[in-house]
Write a protein that holds these residues in place. Sequence first.
Motif, short mmCIF file in Angstrom:
data_model
loop_
_atom_site.label_atom_id
_atom_site.label_comp_id
_atom_site.label_asym_id
_atom_site.label_seq_id
_atom_site.Cartn_x
_atom_site.Cartn_y
_atom_site.Cartn_z
N ILE A 1 30.97 -62.59 -48.97
CA ILE A 1 32.36 -62.32 -48.33
C ILE A 1 31.96 -60.96 -47.37
N ALA A 2 31.97 -60.94 -46.12
CA ALA A 2 32.04 -60.05 -45.22
C ALA A 2 33.41 -59.18 -45.08
N LEU A 3 33.47 -57.78 -45.25
CA LEU A 3 34.69 -57.01 -45.37
C LEU A 3 34.90 -56.15 -44.07
N SER A 4 36.02 -55.96 -43.84
CA SER A 4 36.30 -55.04 -42.74
C SER A 4 35.91 -53.75 -43.03
N ILE B 1 36.34 -47.64 -52.55
CA ILE B 1 36.31 -48.89 -53.39
C ILE B 1 37.54 -49.54 -53.28
N VAL B 2 38.71 -48.66 -53.22
CA VAL B 2 40.16 -49.43 -53.12
C VAL B 2 40.01 -50.10 -51.87
N GLY B 3 39.55 -49.61 -50.66
CA GLY B 3 39.67 -50.17 -49.37
C GLY B 3 38.90 -51.54 -49.51
N ASP B 4 37.80 -51.69 -50.27
CA ASP B 4 37.11 -52.71 -50.58
C ASP B 4 38.04 -53.86 -50.93
N LEU B 5 38.94 -53.31 -51.91
CA LEU B 5 39.66 -54.32 -52.85
C LEU B 5 40.68 -54.83 -51.84
N ILE B 6 41.19 -53.89 -51.27
CA ILE B 6 42.61 -54.42 -50.09
C ILE B 6 41.54 -55.34 -48.92
N ALA B 7 40.63 -55.01 -48.40
CA ALA B 7 39.76 -55.83 -47.40
C ALA B 7 39.40 -57.13 -47.98
N LEU B 8 38.96 -57.24 -49.44
CA LEU B 8 38.71 -58.57 -50.05
C LEU B 8 39.86 -59.33 -50.12
N ALA B 9 41.19 -58.82 -50.39
CA ALA B 9 42.60 -59.70 -50.40
C ALA B 9 42.72 -60.18 -48.95
N ASP B 10 42.57 -59.27 -48.13
CA ASP B 10 43.02 -59.43 -46.71
C ASP B 10 42.06 -60.83 -46.31
N ALA B 11 40.80 -60.79 -46.41
CA ALA B 11 39.82 -61.89 -46.07
C ALA B 11 39.91 -63.02 -46.78
N LEU B 12 40.57 -63.09 -47.71
CA LEU B 12 41.04 -64.28 -48.61
C LEU B 12 42.48 -64.55 -48.21
N GLY B 13 42.99 -64.01 -47.54
CA GLY B 13 44.50 -64.40 -47.24
C GLY B 13 45.64 -64.14 -48.23
N VAL C 1 31.12 -53.68 -45.60
CA VAL C 1 30.20 -54.12 -46.45
C VAL C 1 30.37 -55.54 -46.98
N GLU C 2 29.46 -56.38 -47.58
CA GLU C 2 29.49 -57.66 -48.10
C GLU C 2 29.48 -57.66 -49.71
N LEU C 3 30.40 -58.69 -50.23
CA LEU C 3 30.43 -58.74 -51.59
C LEU C 3 30.19 -59.96 -52.02
N ASP C 4 29.39 -60.27 -53.14
CA ASP C 4 29.29 -61.49 -53.66
C ASP C 4 30.47 -61.34 -54.86
N VAL C 5 31.14 -62.94 -54.53
CA VAL C 5 32.37 -62.80 -55.13
C VAL C 5 32.49 -64.41 -55.90
N GLN C 6 33.05 -64.48 -56.95
CA GLN C 6 33.07 -65.43 -58.01
C GLN C 6 34.86 -65.69 -57.57
N VAL D 1 36.86 -62.49 -58.58
CA VAL D 1 36.03 -61.60 -59.17
C VAL D 1 34.64 -61.22 -58.60
N PRO D 2 34.84 -60.06 -57.86
CA PRO D 2 34.02 -59.56 -57.00
C PRO D 2 32.67 -58.54 -57.72
N ASP D 3 31.38 -58.75 -57.29
CA ASP D 3 30.54 -57.90 -57.49
C ASP D 3 30.79 -56.88 -56.64
N GLN D 4 31.33 -55.38 -57.29
CA GLN D 4 31.87 -54.55 -56.47
C GLN D 4 30.61 -53.79 -55.57
N ARG D 5 31.02 -52.88 -54.48
CA ARG D 5 29.75 -52.38 -53.77
C ARG D 5 28.85 -51.48 -54.65
N GLY D 6 27.65 -51.69 -54.33
CA GLY D 6 26.64 -50.87 -55.29
C GLY D 6 25.90 -51.92 -56.52
N TYR D 7 26.57 -52.85 -56.62
CA TYR D 7 26.26 -53.71 -57.77
C TYR D 7 25.60 -54.82 -57.57
#
Length: 291
Positions: free
Chosen positions: A6-9, A78-90, A12-17, A55-61
């Motif tokens: 998942i590409a985030l705003s 990192i908090v920015g990634d969290l909120i962006a991930l939620a946004d990306a998934l609606g 970064v791109e995270l692998d997510v379960q 369940v993301p693999d967080q940035r760097g991992y």
Amino acid sequence: MTLTRIALSTGVELDVQLAGAEDAPAVILLHGFPESHRTWRHIVPDLARDHRVVVPDQRGYASSSKPTAVADYTPDRIVGDLIALADALGIGRFTLVGHDWGGAVAWMAALTRPDRIERLVIVNAPHPLIFQRSLFDDADQRAASQYITRFRDTGLDQGLVGAGLERFFGSSFAHHVTKAIAGEDKAAYLDEWSQPGAMTAMLNWYRASSIVVPAPGEDPPRPAFLDAPFPPVMQRTLVVWGTGDKALLPVQLEGLDALVPDLTVTKVDAGHFVPWENPQAVIAAMRDWGI
């Protein structure tokens, strides 16, 4: 455990379960150091019965993006990634679960984004005020936290390849989890840590943190915020605590109720890596609490 990229705003791109029904209440689980989405492998199936589980693999991992600058790993990023991930998934408001560094991020997200974090579950991760205060006022916790200073030494990185990773696995990880991680799981972690730049990126979380870790016997200037009013965490909060944790001592629970008005603390038989050592106790605690 199929992963979705998942590409985030945030860039970064995270692998997510992803698991569970998309229209079910959402819960996001954040791993700590030195792990990945695998932290939660014994817990996801139960939650997915009636939750949308992220369940993301967080940035760097693992294979998620690894920005090169230390400043790219400050907690606000990192908090920015969290909120962006939620946004990306609606996903709007959600329950947030965090262990270790994931728990540190979860505390910060609850404090800074109460509009998005509905409920909070912390698994062996200290509240930021209590942790910093304990590093000044509690000699045992200060001694137990000296590994942070070692992890901040960039000279460590060059030895974390090949056989060095095997030694790191045995001394800094599996040593604390007894036989819970072996065979296929061990091979998977060694593969994740072997990704180009992974160990440096993971350790950069420590290097980017503003936490002050005095040396034993040192008497540095005391941060003013330690003795000033601190904003409360207003979300309903469950803290699951492995009582055998040798890195985070019981002092981390002292005074927590004054900072978290709606707090439940459940102590379980485990060390620091509770989701591996006693996943059934974590599931039971969350279910009893109402997840």
